[in-house]
Design a protein around this motif. Structure first.
Motif, PDB file in Angstrom:
ATOM      1  N   THR A 114     -17.434 -22.784  -7.291  1.00  0.00           N
ATOM      2  CA  THR A 114     -18.275 -22.437  -6.147  1.00  0.00           C
ATOM      3  C   THR A 114     -18.221 -20.949  -5.797  1.00  0.00           C
ATOM      4  O   THR A 114     -18.757 -20.530  -4.777  1.00  0.00           O
ATOM      5  CB  THR A 114     -17.866 -23.252  -4.909  1.00  0.00           C
ATOM      6  N   SER A 171     -19.958 -18.424  -2.512  1.00  0.00           N
ATOM      7  CA  SER A 171     -19.236 -17.722  -1.451  1.00  0.00           C
ATOM      8  C   SER A 171     -19.522 -16.227  -1.464  1.00  0.00           C
ATOM      9  O   SER A 171     -19.450 -15.571  -0.420  1.00  0.00           O
ATOM     10  CB  SER A 171     -17.725 -17.961  -1.584  1.00  0.00           C
ATOM     11  N   ARG A 172     -19.871 -15.680  -2.642  1.00  0.00           N
ATOM     12  CA  ARG A 172     -20.145 -14.249  -2.725  1.00  0.00           C
ATOM     13  C   ARG A 172     -21.640 -13.922  -2.638  1.00  0.00           C
ATOM     14  O   ARG A 172     -22.045 -12.773  -2.824  1.00  0.00           O
ATOM     15  CB  ARG A 172     -19.542 -13.687  -4.022  1.00  0.00           C
ATOM     16  N   SER A 189     -12.729 -22.891  -6.418  1.00  0.00           N
ATOM     17  CA  SER A 189     -13.521 -21.985  -5.591  1.00  0.00           C
ATOM     18  C   SER A 189     -13.625 -20.585  -6.182  1.00  0.00           C
ATOM     19  O   SER A 189     -14.354 -19.758  -5.636  1.00  0.00           O
ATOM     20  CB  SER A 189     -12.918 -21.886  -4.184  1.00  0.00           C
ATOM     21  N   SER A 226     -11.678 -18.265  -5.878  1.00  0.00           N
ATOM     22  CA  SER A 226     -11.468 -17.520  -4.636  1.00  0.00           C
ATOM     23  C   SER A 226     -10.956 -16.113  -4.901  1.00  0.00           C
ATOM     24  O   SER A 226     -10.029 -15.911  -5.683  1.00  0.00           O
ATOM     25  CB  SER A 226     -10.464 -18.280  -3.760  1.00  0.00           C
ATOM     26  N   THR A 237     -11.796 -18.227   1.330  1.00  0.00           N
ATOM     27  CA  THR A 237     -12.708 -19.017   0.490  1.00  0.00           C
ATOM     28  C   THR A 237     -11.983 -20.034  -0.389  1.00  0.00           C
ATOM     29  O   THR A 237     -12.554 -20.540  -1.356  1.00  0.00           O
ATOM     30  CB  THR A 237     -13.545 -18.084  -0.418  1.00  0.00           C
ATOM     31  N   PHE A 290     -14.016 -23.229  -0.413  1.00  0.00           N
ATOM     32  CA  PHE A 290     -15.411 -22.986  -0.067  1.00  0.00           C
ATOM     33  C   PHE A 290     -16.345 -23.979  -0.749  1.00  0.00           C
ATOM     34  O   PHE A 290     -16.281 -24.187  -1.954  1.00  0.00           O
ATOM     35  CB  PHE A 290     -15.805 -21.557  -0.458  1.00  0.00           C
ATOM     36  N   TRP A 291     -17.187 -24.633   0.051  1.00  0.00           N
ATOM     37  CA  TRP A 291     -18.277 -25.513  -0.425  1.00  0.00           C
ATOM     38  C   TRP A 291     -17.755 -26.737  -1.161  1.00  0.00           C
ATOM     39  O   TRP A 291     -18.481 -27.387  -1.888  1.00  0.00           O
ATOM     40  CB  TRP A 291     -19.238 -24.718  -1.329  1.00  0.00           C
TER      41      TRP A 291
END
Length: 316
Positions: A244, A248-249, A276, A278, A283, A286-287
């Motif tokens: 994901t 996030s970015r 993620s 991350s 994050t 995230f999602w």
């Protein structure tokens, strides 16, 4: 069930923004049960974003200290993300993610970059490269991030749409599907090359497709390229991550891989792991609820997690 694990995590030791300690405290606050660190391993042609072997040793030392301090509350693993071209001794690390960040495009024998070029891994090490391997051919306005070494060009597929567009025009005779085929050719070989425990962002070549499309993901050549890579990887039993990070970015609104590819992984008997990718503590998960829903739509009821004793399956 909620996803309480993540094994694709970057820190300040490479291109992340948070320290390992900050990330562990965030994971505890989130109620996570397992956390894997996966710093970018050294890549000789481009050390700018990755850890040197010396930095990797310091990174591992700090994470081992966090394991001792917090291991009774959170299972912490110390891993690396290995690029297809990474050179890193895995001794002392718990696992690796195998990823393709660069496509290597070999120069033609006459020094040009036209369609006669042969894609694939470098034929020789930089230390014994011939003059033809080290002399940079004249190619118009090459972006700084496209590096000529080992007799060809290392093209970063996740740098920018402008870099990919330049590469397609100047190194692939304007044919984006030749670039796609070279990418998935390396992807098909990523387990053999990296000995990874998780396959990273399988179709990262699509990173910029939502905002700056360069090819048609329904085109027969694109579909055939990823299907061929999937057929090569599935028998090994290594899980594919649902990644994901590009969401996030702000690059995408859906994870890697696409739903069509996820369905093909499921139908081919493959497995998935949630990550993620991350680059900062906020994050870590995230999602993940949405990613879990996507996995169910693809047919998955379970996901794979890493532990000290190898793979385990958990309900989604």
């Amino acid at each position: 069930m909620p996803i309480t694990t993540n094994f694709h995590t970057h820190t300040k030791y490479c291109d992340g923004k948070s320290s390992p300690g900050e990330i562990v405290l965030q994971a505890l606050d989130l109620g996570m049960t397992r956390l894997g660190f996966s710093g970018h391993a050294y890549t000789p042609h481009d050390p700018s974003y990755a850890m040197s072997p010396e930095t990797a040793a310091a990174y591992a030392g700090e994470i081992r200290g966090l394991q001792e301090k917090y291991g009774n509350r959170l299972e912490i693993l110390c891993g690396l993300e290995l690029d297809y071209f990474s050179e890193q001794d895995m001794a002392g690390f718990d696992y690796s993610i195998g990823s393709v960040h660069y496509v290597f495009r070999r120069a033609a024998s006459d020094g040009t970059a036209a369609g006669k070029a042969i894609a694939g891994a470098p034929a020789s090490n930089a230390s014994d490269a011939s003059a033809a391997d080290t002399a940079v051919p004249a190619v118009a306005d090459a972006p700084e991030s496209v590096i000529f070494a080992d007799g060809g060009w290392y093209i970063p597929v996740d740098e920018s749409p402008e870099v990919l567009s330049w590469a397609i025009e100047n190194l692939y005779d304007g044919d984006p599907y030749s670039l796609v085929e070279d990418f998935f050719s390396q992807e098909a070989d990523v387990i053999r090359k990296t000995r990874c425990q998780i396959i990273g962002h399988f179709d990262i070549i699509t990173k910029f497709q939502e905002k700056a499309p360069l090819f048609d993901e329904a085109h027969p050549r694109y579909v055939a390229a990823w299907q061929k890579a999937l057929a090569a990887l599935l028998p090994a039993g290594v899980p594919f991550e649902i990644n994901t990070g590009a969401i996030s970015r702000g690059y995408r609104t859906s994870p890697y891989p696409s739903l069509d590819i996820l369905k093909a992984i499921h139908d081919g008997g493959g497995s998935i792991a949630f990550s993620s990718d991350s680059h900062e503590k906020s994050t870590l998960q995230f999602w993940f609820p949405e990613a879990a829903d996507l996995a169910r739509r693809a047919g998955f009821a379970k996901h794979v997690v890493l532990g000290k004793n190898g793979y385990e399956e958990m309900e989604i």
